[in-house]
Design an enzyme around this catalytic site. Structure first.
Site, mmCIF file in Angstrom:
data_model
loop_
_atom_site.group_PDB
_atom_site.id
_atom_site.type_symbol
_atom_site.label_atom_id
_atom_site.label_comp_id
_atom_site.label_asym_id
_atom_site.label_seq_id
_atom_site.Cartn_x
_atom_site.Cartn_y
_atom_site.Cartn_z
ATOM 1 N NE ARG A 137 39.945 -133.827 11.906
ATOM 2 C CZ ARG A 137 41.108 -133.708 11.858
ATOM 3 N NH1 ARG A 137 42.371 -134.438 12.014
ATOM 4 N NH2 ARG A 137 41.547 -132.381 11.719
ATOM 5 C CB CYS B 25 37.200 -128.176 4.407
ATOM 6 S SG CYS B 25 35.746 -128.599 5.597
HETATM 7 P P1 RVP Z 1 44.030 -125.677 4.997
HETATM 8 O O1 RVP Z 1 45.201 -125.039 6.003
HETATM 9 O O2 RVP Z 1 43.190 -124.605 4.286
HETATM 10 O O3 RVP Z 1 44.301 -126.727 4.001
HETATM 11 O O4 RVP Z 1 42.996 -126.498 6.137
HETATM 12 C C1 RVP Z 1 43.645 -127.386 7.145
HETATM 13 C C2 RVP Z 1 42.538 -127.503 8.270
HETATM 14 O O5 RVP Z 1 41.338 -128.248 7.574
HETATM 15 C C3 RVP Z 1 42.792 -128.913 9.217
HETATM 16 O O6 RVP Z 1 43.551 -128.404 10.154
HETATM 17 C C4 RVP Z 1 41.315 -129.234 9.716
HETATM 18 O O7 RVP Z 1 40.834 -128.363 10.743
HETATM 19 C C5 RVP Z 1 40.457 -129.005 8.509
HETATM 20 N N1 RVP Z 1 40.149 -130.227 7.627
HETATM 21 C C6 RVP Z 1 40.921 -131.273 7.543
HETATM 22 N N2 RVP Z 1 40.337 -132.199 6.978
HETATM 23 C C7 RVP Z 1 39.286 -131.729 6.561
HETATM 24 C C8 RVP Z 1 38.095 -132.190 5.672
HETATM 25 O O8 RVP Z 1 38.211 -133.426 5.011
HETATM 26 N N3 RVP Z 1 36.798 -131.385 5.489
HETATM 27 N N4 RVP Z 1 39.205 -130.395 7.018
#
Ligand code: RVP
Length: 504
Positions: free
Chosen positions: A422, A327
């Site tokens: 989203r 993210c």
């Molecule tokens: P991680 O477990 O740290 O890889 O994070 C997964 C979470 O990140 C997802 O459940 C969602 O809330 C968030 N996410 C998914 N896509 C993105 C993005 O592109 N920013 N963020």
């Protein structure tokens, strides 16, 4: 409380704190990891796989539920496909299948093939009944082939007289043991049909389900099931808009109705900004039409956000803006709150509202989960599970190492594939106009999910043992935090050694 009050001006995340060791009378293996997210949604381990297109489709959701957790099937795919993914999970493992899928004698094999395809069934053998459910025969799977498409079921089925059945009364108090005994005694028969005294079909056992159940009785992690003994399954939904930019109420309600009909246990209205009108209106709409359906909604990072979504009708709120490993929201938009502080403020509001929160994103090790569970009722993991064989996606070999693709749902590629809503964009926005809030990445391959989850569960249990917490309620009540200095953080991980093998 004291700890967070003292640190009111500073936002903290998992690595900034450690949990104080407390007096214990409990061994790790004696601790109980069950969590109740809703009265109709109890998990045996508090771990949920993220609704992302490189993490959760049917194979991941099946494996998650078999190990006691929950998978949220992503919604970056046509609605029909998402429905068949949910069906695959809900039809996967049963004890007694109480409402088996049946066919009628005057259908054609072609009709049956269409049914198999539409519903995503992994099986092809079907009981044949009349309009009163009286058993007429069994259509064997090896006849359900395109070459026989125009043949009538009546001509291909094994007739009633040759089909092995058992009556409900004969099943007795331990139906699974009875079915197991039947399959031992009838070599080569893989389906056992249950009928009532009038020969009406009442259920069905399959040999593979029974074998699985017998095996599960010896495994460490027990499956998470609904009250009909089916695996639990969740599905993500978006706030679909019509051409005038308004919520497409009909489409949302039809799809949720279809999901409920397939047996979905919970829906997740997943967006980057849950404290917003569009998400609130979507939750309200679903709540109004499906009063008993557990709803997850998010994401938020403030107490006000939690209150808003719970007042709209959500039961479980996702917390996390920016902690995800893929993210870039904090870099691109400059917003978001380090995850532990976000969880703290949200947990306070959730307690007042009587809803649950889930810690979503940023979890990289079991210790993070223990810390998250001091405030939340469960965690959502993406990156930690994306390298498992159960996650969708091809393997990629680079310089002798094998990787799997893992991408943010806010990455350009994922948004082009459908997840733009989203992140508050329209699917019609040109790619050059939208700012991506996620990256495309690779994860080193992991062992199968049951190995990963067993390790994670073991880590959580260790943490609970150190805190003397027999269950997750006690963990939330007892936890004390201590802030860690940069030197302390260095000390926390393996250091000053040449080669590190974690042993897992
Ligand atoms: P991680 O477990 O740290 O890889 O994070 C997964 C979470 O990140 C997802 O459940 C969602 O809330 C968030 N996410 C998914 N896509 C993105 C993005 O592109 N920013 N963020």
């Amino acid at each position: 409380d004291d700890f967070f009050r003292e640190h009111a001006g500073l936002a903290l995340t998992y690595d900034d704190v450690t949990l104080a060791t407390l007096y214990s009378e409990i061994l790790p293996r004696e601790t109980n990891l069950e969590t109740e997210l809703h009265e109709r949604l109890r998990l045996r381990i508090p771990v949920i796989s993220a609704d992302m297109d490189t993490v959760t489709e049917a194979p991941m959701a099946i494996a998650m539920a078999l190990n006691g957790g929950l998978g949220l099937i992503h919604c970056n795919l046509p609605e029909r496909e998402q429905l068949s993914q949910v069906s695959r999970v809900k039809n996967n493992i049963h004890g007694l299948i109480q409402e088996p899928i049946k066919v009628s004698a005057d259908q054609t094999i072609g009709d049956v093939l269409t049914l198999v395809e539409e519903r995503g069934f992994a099986f092809r053998t079907f009981p044949v009944v009349d309009e009163n459910d009286t058993l007429l025969g069994l259509l064997p799977g090896h006849t359900v082939r395109p070459r026989y498409a125009s043949t009538k079921v009546a001509a291909a089925m094994t007739p009633r007289a040759q089909v092995q059945t058992i009556t409900e009364k004969e099943l007795g108090k331990n139906p699974i043991a009875k079915a197991d005994q039947f399959f031992n005694e009838h070599i080569g028969i893989h389906k056992l049909l249950v009928v009532d005294d009038d020969d009406r079909l009442r259920g069905l056992f399959t040999i593979s389900d029974i074998e699985r159940i017998m095996q599960e009785r010896h495994s460490q992690l027990k499956p998470a099931r609904d009250d009909q003994f089916r695996l639990l399954c969740g599905a993500a939904v978006t706030a679909t808009r019509n051409s005038t930019g308004e919520l497409d109420r009909d489409r949302i309600l039809t799809h949720i109705g279809d999901l409920v009909e397939r047996g979905v246990d919970v829906v997740a209205v997943s967006t980057a900004h849950g404290f917003s009108k569009g998400v609130g209106d979507t939750v309200k709409l679903i709540r109004e039409h499906f009063p008993d359906l557990p709803i997850i909604a998010g994401n938020v990072t403030s107490g006000e956000g939690v209150s808003y979504l719970s007042k709209c009708g959500a039961n479980i709120i996702k917390v996390g803006q920016g902690p995800g490993s893929i993210c870039t929201t904090r870099v691109v938009a400059g917003v978001g709150i380090p995850q532990l502080t976000a969880l703290y403020v949200c947990a306070k509001a959730a307690e007042q509202e009587g809803v649950r929160i889930l810690a979503d994103g940023g979890i990289t090790k079991s210790g993070d989960i223990v810390k998250a569970l001091t405030l939340a009722h469960g965690v959502i993991c993406g990156g930690l599970l994306a390298g498992c064989p159960e996650a969708p996606g091809q393997l990629l070999e680079i310089n002798g190492k094998v990787y799997k693709q893992y991408r943010g749902m806010g990455s350009l590629a994922a948004m082009q594939a459908g997840s733009a809503a989203r992140y508050g964009h329209s699917s019609k926005d040109s790619v050059r106009k939208v700012a991506a809030e996620g990256v495309e990445a690779l994860k080193e391959v992991n062992p199968p999910l049951d190995v990963v989850l067993t390790q994670l569960a073991g880590g959580i249990q260790s943490g609970m043992g150190y805190l003397g917490a027999p269950n997750l309620v006690a963990l939330r009540e007892k936890a004390r935090y201590i802030q860690v200095s940069p030197a302390g953080q260095r000390e926390s991980a393996p250091h000053d050694i040449v080669e590190v093998k974690t042993g897992n």
